[in-house]
Design a protein around this motif. Structure first.
Motif, PDB file in Angstrom:
ATOM      1  N   ALA A   2       0.822  -1.211   0.000  1.00  0.00           N
ATOM      2  CA  ALA A   2       0.000   0.000   0.000  1.00  0.00           C
ATOM      3  C   ALA A   2       0.858   1.264   0.000  1.00  0.00           C
ATOM      4  CB  ALA A   2      -0.944  -0.002   1.201  1.00  0.00           C
ATOM      5  N   LEU A   3       1.885   1.283   0.823  1.00  0.00           N
ATOM      6  CA  LEU A   3       2.744   2.475   0.892  1.00  0.00           C
ATOM      7  C   LEU A   3       3.500   2.690  -0.416  1.00  0.00           C
ATOM      8  CD1 LEU A   3       4.115   2.107   4.519  1.00  0.00           C
ATOM      9  CD2 LEU A   3       2.566   3.903   3.677  1.00  0.00           C
ATOM     10  N   GLN A   4       3.973   1.614  -1.014  1.00  0.00           N
ATOM     11  CA  GLN A   4       4.715   1.743  -2.270  1.00  0.00           C
ATOM     12  C   GLN A   4       3.802   2.225  -3.393  1.00  0.00           C
ATOM     13  OE1 GLN A   4       8.150   1.278  -2.556  1.00  0.00           O
ATOM     14  NE2 GLN A   4       7.726   2.367  -4.428  1.00  0.00           N
ATOM     15  N   ARG A   5       2.633   1.620  -3.505  1.00  0.00           N
ATOM     16  CA  ARG A   5       1.709   1.983  -4.589  1.00  0.00           C
ATOM     17  C   ARG A   5       1.178   3.403  -4.457  1.00  0.00           C
ATOM     18  NH1 ARG A   5      -1.850  -3.543  -5.150  1.00  0.00           N
ATOM     19  NH2 ARG A   5      -0.238  -4.731  -6.245  1.00  0.00           N
ATOM     20  N   ARG A   6       0.804   3.798  -3.264  1.00  0.00           N
ATOM     21  CA  ARG A   6       0.150   5.094  -3.087  1.00  0.00           C
ATOM     22  C   ARG A   6       1.102   6.257  -2.845  1.00  0.00           C
ATOM     23  NH1 ARG A   6      -4.790   3.365   0.932  1.00  0.00           N
ATOM     24  NH2 ARG A   6      -5.528   1.614  -0.319  1.00  0.00           N
ATOM     25  N   HIS A   7       2.289   5.949  -2.284  1.00  0.00           N
ATOM     26  CA  HIS A   7       3.172   7.053  -1.886  1.00  0.00           C
ATOM     27  C   HIS A   7       4.612   6.896  -2.339  1.00  0.00           C
ATOM     28  CE1 HIS A   7      -0.129   8.470   0.607  1.00  0.00           C
ATOM     29  NE2 HIS A   7      -0.273   7.215   1.003  1.00  0.00           N
ATOM     30  N   GLY A   8       4.935   5.800  -3.011  1.00  0.00           N
ATOM     31  CA  GLY A   8       6.295   5.583  -3.463  1.00  0.00           C
ATOM     32  C   GLY A   8       7.295   5.397  -2.336  1.00  0.00           C
ATOM     33  N   LEU A   9       6.812   4.914  -1.187  1.00  0.00           N
ATOM     34  CA  LEU A   9       7.666   4.696  -0.020  1.00  0.00           C
ATOM     35  C   LEU A   9       7.732   3.224   0.326  1.00  0.00           C
ATOM     36  CD1 LEU A   9       6.492   7.392   2.582  1.00  0.00           C
ATOM     37  CD2 LEU A   9       8.678   7.332   1.373  1.00  0.00           C
TER      38      LEU A   9
END
Length: 135
Positions: free
Chosen positions: A19-26
């Protein structure tokens, strides 16, 4: 029970990371590092303190901090009392990205814990305690 908790942890961590990678690039470690820095006095931590908080070795935290620095989320500063010491300091951009991602993290964690309670009601007391510590 330990195996179940370990599997639960791995499943939830995977959902958070995605979720963090997909939505925020983190990445998950990047999000957590920004969180530790945002909560630290003056928004800074010594590299070894950040490594200890994240459960990473020195080499891994150095690579992580390099990624955060490249994204303008942090900068490095030397320790005035010990020239060998290096601090990682969160920037305004890093604070903003962490704040944006926080809602995603909390929503994803809550949803994952809710699903686990539905699948394994006997874990409800433990997961309820985990859910209560989100704030």
């Amino acid at each position: 029970m330990w195996s179940r908790l370990s599997a639960l942890h791995a499943h939830v961590e995977g959902r958070l990371a995605t979720a963090l990678q997909r939505r925020h690039g983190l990445g998950l470690s990047e999000y957590r590092a920004l969180g530790f820095l945002a909560e630290a006095p003056r928004g800074e931590l010594r590299m070894q303190d950040l490594a200890a908080g994240l459960g990473l070795n020195q080499s891994s935290v150095t690579r992580l901090v390099a990624r955060l620095h490249a994204a303008d989320f942090t900068y490095r500063d030397s320790c005035p009392d010990d020239r060998r010491g290096v601090y990682t300091v969160i920037t305004a951009v890093g604070r903003a990205r962490h704040q944006e991602a926080r809602a995603t993290y909390e929503e994803t964690l809550t949803a994952a814990l809710d699903e686990e309670v539905a699948a394994a009601p006997d874990l409800a007391p433990l997961l309820g305690t985990a859910r209560g510590s989100l704030g």
